[in-house]
Design a protein around this motif. Structure first.
Motif, PDB file in Angstrom:
ATOM      1  N   ILE A  26       0.854  -1.182   0.000  1.00 42.27           N
ATOM      2  CA  ILE A  26       0.000   0.000   0.000  1.00 42.27           C
ATOM      3  C   ILE A  26       0.894   1.237   0.000  1.00 42.27           C
ATOM      4  N   ALA A  27       0.310   2.341  -0.412  1.00 46.98           N
ATOM      5  CA  ALA A  27       1.003   3.631  -0.376  1.00 46.98           C
ATOM      6  C   ALA A  27       0.035   4.664   0.188  1.00 46.98           C
ATOM      7  N   TYR A  28       0.569   5.614   0.935  1.00 43.06           N
ATOM      8  CA  TYR A  28      -0.231   6.670   1.561  1.00 43.06           C
ATOM      9  C   TYR A  28       0.553   7.968   1.427  1.00 43.06           C
ATOM     10  N   ASN A  29      -0.112   9.016   0.990  1.00 43.26           N
ATOM     11  CA  ASN A  29       0.538  10.317   0.820  1.00 43.26           C
ATOM     12  C   ASN A  29      -0.332  11.393   1.441  1.00 43.26           C
ATOM     13  N   PHE A  30       0.306  12.420   2.019  1.00 42.81           N
ATOM     14  CA  PHE A  30      -0.439  13.595   2.465  1.00 42.81           C
ATOM     15  C   PHE A  30       0.433  14.830   2.323  1.00 42.81           C
ATOM     16  N   ALA A  31      -0.233  15.934   2.028  1.00 42.13           N
ATOM     17  CA  ALA A  31       0.475  17.211   1.877  1.00 42.13           C
ATOM     18  C   ALA A  31       0.886  17.718   3.250  1.00 42.13           C
ATOM     19  N   ARG A  32       2.081  18.239   3.327  1.00 48.82           N
ATOM     20  CA  ARG A  32       2.583  18.800   4.567  1.00 48.82           C
ATOM     21  C   ARG A  32       2.255  20.286   4.612  1.00 48.82           C
ATOM     22  N   GLY A  89      10.296  18.141   2.253  1.00 51.38           N
ATOM     23  CA  GLY A  89       9.345  18.018   1.154  1.00 51.38           C
ATOM     24  C   GLY A  89       7.990  18.620   1.482  1.00 51.38           C
ATOM     25  N   HIS A  90       7.200  18.834   0.455  1.00 53.13           N
ATOM     26  CA  HIS A  90       5.849  19.357   0.621  1.00 53.13           C
ATOM     27  C   HIS A  90       4.841  18.241   0.841  1.00 53.13           C
ATOM     28  N   THR A  91       5.291  17.010   0.620  1.00 47.66           N
ATOM     29  CA  THR A  91       4.439  15.838   0.765  1.00 47.66           C
ATOM     30  C   THR A  91       5.172  14.801   1.601  1.00 47.66           C
ATOM     31  N   GLY A 110      11.156  14.357   1.959  1.00 42.10           N
ATOM     32  CA  GLY A 110      12.120  15.269   1.352  1.00 42.10           C
ATOM     33  C   GLY A 110      13.456  14.566   1.282  1.00 42.10           C
ATOM     34  N   SER A 111      14.339  15.087   0.511  1.00 39.06           N
ATOM     35  CA  SER A 111      15.626  14.452   0.287  1.00 39.06           C
ATOM     36  C   SER A 111      16.415  14.280   1.583  1.00 39.06           C
ATOM     37  N   VAL A 112      16.909  13.068   1.798  1.00 37.21           N
ATOM     38  CA  VAL A 112      17.731  12.735   2.962  1.00 37.21           C
ATOM     39  C   VAL A 112      18.915  11.938   2.453  1.00 37.21           C
ATOM     40  N   SER A 113      20.101  12.266   2.905  1.00 33.11           N
ATOM     41  CA  SER A 113      21.264  11.497   2.476  1.00 33.11           C
ATOM     42  C   SER A 113      21.742  10.529   3.553  1.00 33.11           C
ATOM     43  N   ALA A 114      21.559  10.877   4.827  1.00 29.04           N
ATOM     44  CA  ALA A 114      21.996  10.003   5.912  1.00 29.04           C
ATOM     45  C   ALA A 114      21.273  10.383   7.189  1.00 29.04           C
ATOM     46  N   LEU A 115      21.098   9.417   8.063  1.00 25.87           N
ATOM     47  CA  LEU A 115      20.506   9.645   9.374  1.00 25.87           C
ATOM     48  C   LEU A 115      21.404   9.016  10.416  1.00 25.87           C
TER      49      LEU A 115
END
Length: 159
Positions: A26-32, A89-91, A110-115
């Protein structure tokens, strides 16, 4: 933009896992909501964490993974909350997939390179999310597109 649930019940798709047959996804998206940098996220965005948990919990139970619901929802909550608090990100996008061997949770904010998990102080109110992910998930990381992911084994051999 209202939250969207996109059921993608799929048979015979491939994933990088020991048993590569994708059983369900499944996929779920919402605007931030836009907020000023350095301020708390909008309450409406934080409420989405509960909605994502509700939908994904129901799906996991429907897939026969009742024994994995609690750890999966904790992992999901931590990753979605991190995306809301720290993403650019906006979403916010969430993907949940399951093979015969594992479930995979993916979140993009939003773009993430490392955590890197932090070492919060005893009285700190936050900073423990990635420590929980690291302790509960069988594996986790960030892919080249910036999706933060984690996996949980679903078969008895992976326990």
């Amino acid at each position: 933009m209202t939250p969207s649930l996109v059921p993608e019940e799929t048979e015979q798709a491939l994933l990088p896992a020991r048993d590569q047959t994708l059983n369900a996804r499944i996929a779920y998206n919402f605007a931030r909501t836009r907020v000023e940098p350095g301020t708390s996220p909008a309450v409406a965005d934080l409420r989405q964490v509960g909605e994502v948990r509700r939908i994904c919990g129901a799906k996991l139970r429907g897939w026969g993974l009742e024994q994995r619901v609690d750890p999966a929802l904790l992992l999901l909550s931590e990753l979605v909350t991190n995306a809301i608090w720290h993403g650019s990100g906006h979403t916010i996008s969430v993907r949940l997939s399951c093979t015969a061997d594992q479930m995979r949770i993916e979140v993009w904010g939003g773009s993430v390179s490392a955590l890197t998990p932090r070492a919060p102080g005893l009285l700190d109110e936050n900073g423990r999310g990635l420590l929980l992910v690291d302790a509960i998930a069988d594996a986790w990381g960030v892919d080249a597109a910036g999706w933060v992911w984690c996996t949980v084994m679903t078969n008895s051999e992976g326990n």
